[in-house]
Design an enzyme around this catalytic site. Structure first.
Site, PDB file in Angstrom:
ATOM      1  N   GLY A 107      -4.713 -84.481  89.322  1.00 56.26           N
ATOM      2  CA  GLY A 107      -6.137 -84.679  89.566  1.00 56.26           C
ATOM      3  C   GLY A 107      -6.576 -84.824  91.006  1.00 56.26           C
ATOM      4  O   GLY A 107      -7.722 -84.529  91.337  1.00 56.26           O
ATOM      5  N   ARG A 120     -11.716 -78.955  85.841  1.00 56.59           N
ATOM      6  CA  ARG A 120     -11.360 -79.386  87.202  1.00 56.59           C
ATOM      7  C   ARG A 120     -12.132 -78.618  88.275  1.00 56.59           C
ATOM      8  O   ARG A 120     -12.334 -79.113  89.376  1.00 56.59           O
ATOM      9  CB  ARG A 120      -9.869 -79.133  87.460  1.00 56.59           C
ATOM     10  CG  ARG A 120      -8.927 -79.962  86.606  1.00 56.59           C
ATOM     11  CD  ARG A 120      -7.514 -79.831  87.162  1.00 56.59           C
ATOM     12  NE  ARG A 120      -6.481 -80.188  86.209  1.00 56.59           N
ATOM     13  CZ  ARG A 120      -6.042 -81.431  85.994  1.00 56.59           C
ATOM     14  NH1 ARG A 120      -6.547 -82.427  86.689  1.00 56.59           N
ATOM     15  NH2 ARG A 120      -5.110 -81.668  85.116  1.00 56.59           N
ATOM     16  N   ASP A 135      -8.413 -95.955  86.614  1.00 52.97           N
ATOM     17  CA  ASP A 135      -9.088 -96.309  85.365  1.00 52.97           C
ATOM     18  C   ASP A 135      -8.561 -97.688  84.941  1.00 52.97           C
ATOM     19  O   ASP A 135      -9.032 -98.710  85.435  1.00 52.97           O
ATOM     20  CB  ASP A 135      -8.769 -95.191  84.354  1.00 52.97           C
ATOM     21  CG  ASP A 135      -9.465 -95.358  83.025  1.00 52.97           C
ATOM     22  OD1 ASP A 135     -10.568 -95.904  82.992  1.00 52.97           O
ATOM     23  OD2 ASP A 135      -8.906 -94.935  81.999  1.00 52.97           O
TER      24      ASP A 135
HETATM   25  P1  IMP Z   1      -4.960 -95.315  84.818  1.00 52.16           P
HETATM   26  O1  IMP Z   1      -3.467 -95.331  84.878  1.00 52.16           O
HETATM   27  O2  IMP Z   1      -5.492 -95.853  83.521  1.00 52.16           O
HETATM   28  O3  IMP Z   1      -5.626 -95.930  86.020  1.00 52.16           O
HETATM   29  O4  IMP Z   1      -5.395 -93.795  84.718  1.00 52.16           O
HETATM   30  C1  IMP Z   1      -5.295 -92.926  85.746  1.00 52.16           C
HETATM   31  C2  IMP Z   1      -5.321 -91.495  85.254  1.00 52.16           C
HETATM   32  O5  IMP Z   1      -6.048 -91.327  84.017  1.00 52.16           O
HETATM   33  C3  IMP Z   1      -6.059 -90.658  86.256  1.00 52.16           C
HETATM   34  O6  IMP Z   1      -5.200 -90.228  87.290  1.00 52.16           O
HETATM   35  C4  IMP Z   1      -6.597 -89.539  85.405  1.00 52.16           C
HETATM   36  O7  IMP Z   1      -5.643 -88.516  85.279  1.00 52.16           O
HETATM   37  C5  IMP Z   1      -6.833 -90.148  84.037  1.00 52.16           C
HETATM   38  N1  IMP Z   1      -8.263 -90.508  83.856  1.00 52.16           N
HETATM   39  C6  IMP Z   1      -8.771 -91.745  83.693  1.00 52.16           C
HETATM   40  N2  IMP Z   1     -10.112 -91.715  83.558  1.00 52.16           N
HETATM   41  C7  IMP Z   1     -10.466 -90.408  83.630  1.00 52.16           C
HETATM   42  C8  IMP Z   1     -11.746 -89.724  83.569  1.00 52.16           C
HETATM   43  O8  IMP Z   1     -12.844 -90.294  83.414  1.00 52.16           O
HETATM   44  N3  IMP Z   1     -11.688 -88.366  83.688  1.00 52.16           N
HETATM   45  C9  IMP Z   1     -10.527 -87.686  83.860  1.00 52.16           C
HETATM   46  N4  IMP Z   1      -9.331 -88.285  83.936  1.00 52.16           N
HETATM   47  C10 IMP Z   1      -9.286 -89.632  83.818  1.00 52.16           C
END
Ligand code: IMP
Length: 184
Positions: free
Chosen positions: A48, A168, A106
């Site tokens: 991403g 993307r 997130d």
């Molecule tokens: P975390 O480990 O929960 O912080 O998630 C991180 C990963 O979840 C990011 O690098 C994204 O790949 C994916 N992600 C979380 N929220 C979104 C969103 O709203 N759109 C797209 N990808 C997301």
């Protein structure tokens, strides 16, 4: 800007290309100031962050290196939980000023579990620069040094972020449209 369809969902405009480029430029200026003479190594977390990383990196006015990594987590043989590894971290990180580049934080789980792996290599410092942050969703403690935009807890696509592989390839960021309400 019009709404877009990605798979079965509708997304509406959220951040314009101008808002994004202004903010990324400001982040690059701040990082250039903070890391003057330190030759930081930016580690961009794939997939991403590739667009954010490319835009931020070319706006840095200091000497800096960049490398692209992919974080993989799998269940270890023991029940003690997840093992987190990174693909693409061949470089010697000891003594380096590391800046992790993420598309979005997130829950914070990915980085929270990955940072101890990074610390094992004894970098001089570890900072996090994330394009987006969802504060309401973050449950794993993380200190975020550079945040592009803090956003509500709603799914977004564009500027490198995807929904199931698609979405993307937009200069803008789009937010999941609210479900239509039933009118009485
Ligand atoms: P975390 O480990 O929960 O912080 O998630 C991180 C990963 O979840 C990011 O690098 C994204 O790949 C994916 N992600 C979380 N929220 C979104 C969103 O709203 N759109 C797209 N990808 C997301």
């Amino acid at each position: 800007m019009e709404h877009i369809r990605v798979h079965d969902k509708t997304f509406v405009p959220f951040l314009t290309a101008n808002q994004i480029s202004d903010r990324v430029a400001a982040m690059a200026a701040q990082i250039s100031k903070d890391y003057q003479g330190k030759r930081p190594l930016l580690l961009a977390v794939l997939n991403g962050s590739f667009m954010f990383a490319a835009d931020l990196f070319r706006l840095l006015t200091i000497e800096a290196e960049i490398s692209f990594i992919k974080i993989a987590s799998y269940q270890g043989m023991r029940s003690s939980g997840k093992v987190v590894t990174a693909i693409g971290m061949e470089q010697d990180l000891s003594g380096r000023a590391i800046i992790l580049l993420e598309d979005i934080v997130d829950t914070g789980k990915t980085l929270h579990h990955f940072i101890p792996t990074l610390q094992q290599q004894h970098p001089a410092s570890i900072a996090i620069a994330t394009f987006l942050h969802k504060p309401e969703a973050t449950v794993f403690p993380l200190s975020l040094d550079y945040v592009g935009f803090s956003i509500p807890n709603r799914f977004v696509v564009g500027y490198g972020l995807d929904y199931d592989g698609l979405g993307r390839n937009h200069y803008q960021v789009y937010q999941l449209a609210a479900e239509p309400t039933i009118e009485s």
